[in-house]
Design a protein around this motif. Structure first.
Motif, short mmCIF file in Angstrom:
data_model
loop_
_atom_site.label_atom_id
_atom_site.label_comp_id
_atom_site.label_asym_id
_atom_site.label_seq_id
_atom_site.Cartn_x
_atom_site.Cartn_y
_atom_site.Cartn_z
N SER A 81 0.83 -1.21 0.00
CA SER A 81 0.00 0.00 0.00
C SER A 81 0.87 1.25 0.00
CB SER A 81 -0.95 0.00 1.20
OG SER A 81 -0.25 0.20 2.41
N ALA A 82 1.93 1.24 0.80
CA ALA A 82 2.83 2.39 0.85
C ALA A 82 3.51 2.61 -0.49
CB ALA A 82 3.88 2.18 1.95
N GLY A 83 3.97 1.53 -1.10
CA GLY A 83 4.62 1.65 -2.40
C GLY A 83 3.67 2.14 -3.48
N THR A 128 4.57 11.04 -15.62
CA THR A 128 3.42 10.96 -14.73
C THR A 128 2.59 9.72 -15.02
OG1 THR A 128 3.21 13.34 -14.32
CG2 THR A 128 1.20 12.05 -14.18
N LEU A 129 2.34 9.47 -16.31
CA LEU A 129 1.53 8.31 -16.69
C LEU A 129 2.22 7.00 -16.31
CD1 LEU A 129 0.26 9.50 -20.21
CD2 LEU A 129 -1.02 9.43 -18.05
N VAL A 130 3.54 6.97 -16.44
CA VAL A 130 4.29 5.76 -16.06
C VAL A 130 4.14 5.50 -14.57
CG1 VAL A 130 6.60 4.78 -15.84
CG2 VAL A 130 5.94 5.93 -17.96
N PHE A 131 4.33 6.54 -13.76
CA PHE A 131 4.22 6.38 -12.31
C PHE A 131 2.80 6.01 -11.89
CE2 PHE A 131 8.37 8.44 -12.03
CZ PHE A 131 8.92 7.81 -10.92
N LEU A 132 1.81 6.66 -12.53
CA LEU A 132 0.41 6.35 -12.19
C LEU A 132 0.08 4.91 -12.54
CD1 LEU A 132 -1.47 9.60 -13.31
CD2 LEU A 132 -0.94 8.86 -10.98
N ALA A 133 0.53 4.45 -13.70
CA ALA A 133 0.27 3.07 -14.10
C ALA A 133 0.94 2.09 -13.15
CB ALA A 133 0.74 2.85 -15.54
N ALA A 134 2.20 2.38 -12.81
CA ALA A 134 2.93 1.51 -11.88
C ALA A 134 2.25 1.49 -10.51
CB ALA A 134 4.38 1.97 -11.74
N ALA A 148 -0.92 2.08 -9.87
CA ALA A 148 -2.20 1.36 -9.97
C ALA A 148 -1.98 -0.15 -9.94
CB ALA A 148 -2.92 1.77 -11.26
N LEU A 149 -0.93 -0.62 -10.60
CA LEU A 149 -0.63 -2.06 -10.61
C LEU A 149 -0.25 -2.54 -9.21
CD1 LEU A 149 1.37 -2.42 -13.96
CD2 LEU A 149 -0.93 -3.29 -13.45
N VAL A 150 0.56 -1.76 -8.51
CA VAL A 150 0.96 -2.15 -7.15
C VAL A 150 -0.25 -2.15 -6.22
CG1 VAL A 150 2.38 -1.53 -5.15
CG2 VAL A 150 3.33 -1.35 -7.45
N LEU A 151 -1.13 -1.17 -6.36
CA LEU A 151 -2.34 -1.12 -5.52
C LEU A 151 -3.28 -2.28 -5.84
CD1 LEU A 151 -3.08 2.71 -5.42
CD2 LEU A 151 -2.22 1.27 -3.57
N TRP A 161 -2.24 -5.21 -6.89
CA TRP A 161 -1.55 -6.33 -6.23
C TRP A 161 -1.87 -6.33 -4.73
CZ3 TRP A 161 4.56 -6.74 -6.04
CH2 TRP A 161 4.90 -7.96 -5.44
N PHE A 162 -1.85 -5.14 -4.12
CA PHE A 162 -2.17 -5.00 -2.70
C PHE A 162 -3.59 -5.49 -2.41
CE2 PHE A 162 -4.48 -1.90 0.07
CZ PHE A 162 -4.08 -2.41 1.29
N PHE A 163 -4.54 -5.10 -3.25
CA PHE A 163 -5.94 -5.49 -3.04
C PHE A 163 -6.12 -7.00 -3.19
CE2 PHE A 163 -10.16 -6.36 -4.82
CZ PHE A 163 -10.96 -5.87 -3.78
N LEU A 164 -5.54 -7.57 -4.25
CA LEU A 164 -5.69 -9.00 -4.49
C LEU A 164 -4.99 -9.82 -3.40
CD1 LEU A 164 -5.12 -9.09 -8.38
CD2 LEU A 164 -7.29 -9.25 -7.13
N ALA A 165 -3.81 -9.35 -2.97
CA ALA A 165 -3.09 -10.06 -1.90
C ALA A 165 -3.87 -10.00 -0.59
CB ALA A 165 -1.70 -9.46 -1.72
N GLY A 166 -4.48 -8.86 -0.32
CA GLY A 166 -5.28 -8.73 0.90
C GLY A 166 -6.51 -9.61 0.87
N ARG A 167 -7.16 -9.69 -0.29
CA ARG A 167 -8.34 -10.55 -0.40
C ARG A 167 -7.97 -12.02 -0.23
NH1 ARG A 167 -12.04 -10.04 -5.70
NH2 ARG A 167 -10.20 -11.03 -6.61
N ALA A 168 -6.83 -12.41 -0.82
CA ALA A 168 -6.38 -13.79 -0.66
C ALA A 168 -6.03 -14.08 0.80
CB ALA A 168 -5.16 -14.04 -1.56
N ARG A 169 -5.42 -13.12 1.47
CA ARG A 169 -5.06 -13.28 2.88
C ARG A 169 -6.33 -13.43 3.73
NH1 ARG A 169 -0.61 -11.65 6.21
NH2 ARG A 169 -1.27 -11.05 8.33
N GLU A 170 -7.34 -12.65 3.40
CA GLU A 170 -8.60 -12.71 4.14
C GLU A 170 -9.30 -14.06 3.94
OE1 GLU A 170 -12.05 -9.45 5.24
OE2 GLU A 170 -11.19 -9.45 3.22
N ARG A 171 -9.22 -14.58 2.73
CA ARG A 171 -9.84 -15.89 2.44
C ARG A 171 -9.14 -17.02 3.20
NH1 ARG A 171 -10.62 -15.22 -4.14
NH2 ARG A 171 -12.58 -14.02 -4.04
N ARG A 172 -7.86 -16.82 3.52
CA ARG A 172 -7.13 -17.83 4.29
C ARG A 172 -7.39 -17.69 5.79
NH1 ARG A 172 -2.89 -16.19 0.77
NH2 ARG A 172 -1.87 -15.09 2.51
#
Length: 457
Positions: free
Chosen positions: A202-204, A223-229, A231-234, A236-247
């Motif tokens: 989330s911090a990254g 700017t577009l490169v940083f925003l895209a990067a 968004a991808l990290v966020l 990843w954060f959301f999907l990892a959190g959902r997987a963690r919650e399912r476990r």
């Protein structure tokens, strides 16, 4: 019945953080000369502060569950106070970055979520909570709006270092008042796990997004490169959190936070409110100094018209909540703000007098004050006590992103040279902000007509 005294330290905490975010802009030249550095160097210090605060706000909110709201509030105040004193004594830019950018950024991320959590859980009645959030948001608005004025006065009379001493003194007052009046009704739970991986992601992600926004004035492709990067990290954060919650493990942010339509719409309105507010602040402040030739103190005095309007509606939040739904108040706020922008443009076009700025700014302040409190109330009241740490961190991050977006959008328009004259560039920037405010009005109209004035169990 909660004593009114608890509001004073909470509101002052919001004030000092908002003040710190706006007063540095009028001291950049003085600081750069005194520290024998460049204007760009001091601007970088401001940028780093925004990055640190944005990166740590969600983890800061989550830590309140494990260690307690009052503990995190006091720790944040202590870190912030040390950072302010270190900044006041800074012999060079490096020490200023450590004090102002890093320590004050960490302190802000630790202390702001507890302010909103404690306001939510201490004031359980919907009307009383509206009054409490009104006071907190009013002080935040005063801090942001008077930062340039107070900062300019202090820098002119006592020097820029005194502005940081002022912040440290306010922090000391908050700590004393908090020890006397504040209590934490929610027990800390040291057994609750902390999602370190989620905090890093989330911090990254937020850092990349904010950095991309702040780079908008320099290179839109970067700017577009940083925003895209980001968004991808966020993602990843959301999907990892959902997987963690399912476990069966506790994530940094529960997926349940994003399943509530009302809260999601409330978060969008918060983002747009701060985008419009900070964008207008930048455009009008720059316009008054560059086109009208005002100095920092004169600019701050003109902006007082907006501060008065914001105060009137923020402090009337309790009375307004008794007679109008949260949805209506948010809609009215966006509509009034849009009208204020239009009036500012119309009167400024026909007169060069300072008076021509005042009616529009007053309406902008009225509209801002009217909508900040109900939108926060909508979001915080949509979740039970056990999720207050998470939603408070998320809410503040969304608002901070809005602030960064507002300054980036406005700044990009002003430096892009899209209009033939400077006056038209400022008019174009304000027009676009008015269109965004109108979008906020449409978003607010999608909110449910029935208010959630009490927390769900």
């Amino acid at each position: 019945m909660v004593a009114r005294g608890v509001l004073v330290p909470l509101a002052l905490a919001q004030f000092v953080c908002s003040f710190a975010g706006s007063n540095m802009t009028v001291m950049i030249d003085d600081i750069s000369r005194d520290l024998d550095t460049t204007v760009q160097g001091v601007q970088s210090a401001i940028t780093i502060f925004l990055l640190v605060m944005a990166a740590l706000m969600i983890p800061g909110g989550k830590l309140t569950d494990r260690y307690g709201r009052k503990v995190c509030l006091n720790l944040g105040l202590a870190v912030y106070g040390v950072g302010a004193l270190l900044s006041a004594l800074a012999p060079n830019l490096t020490v200023l970055v450590i004090g102002n950018s890093i320590l004050e950024g960490i302190g802000t991320a630790l202390l702001i979520p507890p302010v909103y959590i404690l306001t939510t859980v201490l004031f359980t009645d919907g009307v009383a909570r509206a009054r409490a959030f009104g006071a907190v948001n009013a002080m935040g608005g005063i801090g942001a709006a008077t930062g340039p004025l107070i900062g300019g006065l202090i820098a002119t009379t006592l020097g820029w270092r005194a502005a940081f001493v002022f912040q440290a003194l306010v922090v000391a007052v908050i700590i004393v008042l908090g020890r006397r009046h504040l209590r934490d009704p929610l027990p800390a739970d040291p057994t609750r796990t902390f999602d370190v991986g989620g905090a890093i992601l989330s911090a990254g992600g937020l850092s990349l997004v904010v950095l991309g926004i702040l780079l908008a004035d320099d290179d839109i492709r970067l700017t577009l490169v940083f925003l895209a990067a980001g968004a991808l990290v966020l993602l990843w954060f959301f999907l990892a959190g959902r997987a963690r919650e399912r476990r069966g493990r506790e994530p940094l942010l529960s997926a349940r936070l994003f399943r509530d339509r009302t809260a999601n719409l409330g978060l969008v309105t918060q983002n747009l409110e701060w985008l419009v507010l900070m964008g207008i602040s930048l455009v009008v402040s720059t316009y008054l100094q560059v086109v009208r030739g005002h100095n920092a103190v004169q600019t701050g005095l003109v902006l007082t018209a907006a501060t008065i309007g914001l105060l009137l509606t923020s402090l009337a939040a309790e009375r307004l909540a008794k007679h109008h739904s949260q949805r209506v108040l948010v809609m009215a706020g966006f509509a009034t703000t849009t009208t204020g922008i239009a009036l500012f443009l119309a009167l400024s076009a026909v007169s060069s007098g300072t008076w021509a700025c005042l009616p529009g700014l007053f309406l902008i302040g009225l509209g801002t004050g009217a909508m900040l409190t109900p939108s926060v109330n909508i979001v915080q009241s949509s979740f039970p006590e056990r999720l207050q740490g998470e939603i408070s961190g998320l809410s503040r991050s969304v608002s901070n992103l809005g602030s960064s977006l507002g300054t980036a959008i406005a700044g990009t328009i002003l430096v892009a040279g899209l209009a033939r004259t400077p006056e038209r560039s400022y008019a174009l920037a304000l027009t676009i902000l008015a269109v965004i405010a109108a979008g906020g009005l449409v978003t607010a109209a999608l909110l449910p007509r029935a208010d959630k004035v009490t927390r769900r169990g």
